[in-house]
Design an enzyme around this catalytic site. Sequence first.
Site, PDB file in Angstrom:
ATOM      1  N   LYS A  63       0.718  -1.208   0.036  1.00  0.00           N
ATOM      2  CA  LYS A  63      -0.027  -0.113  -0.203  1.00  0.00           C
ATOM      3  C   LYS A  63       0.652   1.399   0.027  1.00  0.00           C
ATOM      4  O   LYS A  63       0.424   2.407  -0.610  1.00  0.00           O
ATOM      5  CB  LYS A  63      -0.779   0.050   1.230  1.00  0.00           C
ATOM      6  CG  LYS A  63      -2.015  -1.005   1.090  1.00  0.00           C
ATOM      7  CD  LYS A  63      -3.133  -0.811   2.443  1.00  0.00           C
ATOM      8  CE  LYS A  63      -4.103  -1.922   2.224  1.00  0.00           C
ATOM      9  NZ  LYS A  63      -5.000  -2.087   3.353  1.00  0.00           N
ATOM     10  N   GLY A 115      -0.363  -1.799  15.266  1.00  0.00           N
ATOM     11  CA  GLY A 115       0.281  -1.434  13.899  1.00  0.00           C
ATOM     12  C   GLY A 115       0.715  -0.191  13.566  1.00  0.00           C
ATOM     13  O   GLY A 115       0.288   0.924  13.924  1.00  0.00           O
ATOM     14  N   ALA A 116       1.502  -0.142  12.349  1.00  0.00           N
ATOM     15  CA  ALA A 116       1.969   1.068  11.838  1.00  0.00           C
ATOM     16  C   ALA A 116       2.049   1.270  10.243  1.00  0.00           C
ATOM     17  O   ALA A 116       3.049   1.904   9.757  1.00  0.00           O
ATOM     18  CB  ALA A 116       3.262   1.639  12.423  1.00  0.00           C
ATOM     19  N   GLY A 117       1.595   0.218   9.822  1.00  0.00           N
ATOM     20  CA  GLY A 117       1.431  -0.078   8.249  1.00  0.00           C
ATOM     21  C   GLY A 117       0.314   0.960   7.489  1.00  0.00           C
ATOM     22  O   GLY A 117      -0.364   1.974   7.998  1.00  0.00           O
ATOM     23  N   GLY A 118       0.323   0.439   6.182  1.00  0.00           N
ATOM     24  CA  GLY A 118      -0.868   1.330   5.460  1.00  0.00           C
ATOM     25  C   GLY A 118      -2.237   1.237   6.234  1.00  0.00           C
ATOM     26  O   GLY A 118      -2.934   2.178   6.200  1.00  0.00           O
ATOM     27  N   ALA A 119      -2.620   0.275   6.599  1.00  0.00           N
ATOM     28  CA  ALA A 119      -4.044   0.041   7.422  1.00  0.00           C
ATOM     29  C   ALA A 119      -3.976   1.167   8.509  1.00  0.00           C
ATOM     30  O   ALA A 119      -4.966   1.554   8.800  1.00  0.00           O
ATOM     31  CB  ALA A 119      -4.323  -1.510   7.750  1.00  0.00           C
TER      32      ALA A 119
END
Length: 253
Positions: A63, A115-119
């Site tokens: 992403k 979490g720390a990604g696209g989502a």
Amino acid sequence: MKFCIIGYPVSHSISPRLYNEYFKRAGMNHSYGMEEIPPESFDTEIRRILEEYDGFNATIPHKERVMRYVEPSEDAQRIKAVNCVFRGKGYNTDWVGVVKSLEGVEVKEPVVVVGAGGAARAVIYALLQMGVKDIWVVNRTIERAKALDFPVKIFSLDQLDEVVKKAKSLFNTTSVGMKGEKLTVSEASLKGLYLVYDVVYFETPLVSDAKRLGVEHVVKGNLMFYYQAMENLKIWGIYDERSFKEVFEEVLR
């Protein structure tokens, strides 16, 4: 037109089945495929995808990488992640899915986002748009959490349970739970929550535990996926309300 989903892994995705059934019901001559692209092949493969397909969806872990190859919308620029592409333009429909899936639900603060990604970026952006201010991000790597560039407090993964204990809402934006794994949150901490939200679109141990412990609002990722898919089809210019409800509600709601 030709569409697909890109990710790694992507074999678990229900998107091809749902979109192709939707096209069939709506009498549309479109197709939706699946492209499993390992991270090391991404820069080569994304060029082919952009040439070969009219539009596509991006999922974990692509992403953020997609941003470099498309013209991002204003929301996508702020989120720094794209999950929907149409003819060279990139959009983020995840955040819309989050907002719509929470209609009628109060998001009590503080809110923990795992979490720390696209989502995670889409969830945090959605929460900020909804007026939520006290957001705590828990991630394995502190540096990645700092790179989010949102007004949030940051904690390491080993602090998860003590942070959840003080919170009112919990959002899991990671893939933990897809294969039956559990977040390291005690039942006592879970029990004190008002809202538990998991972006994974089937029932994870987190969702099951939250329901069993009597958490007032428990939301699975299927609702987010439902509204995100609706937004994708509108962007692609092929949304048909009746066919969408017939296919997507049957599976997701």
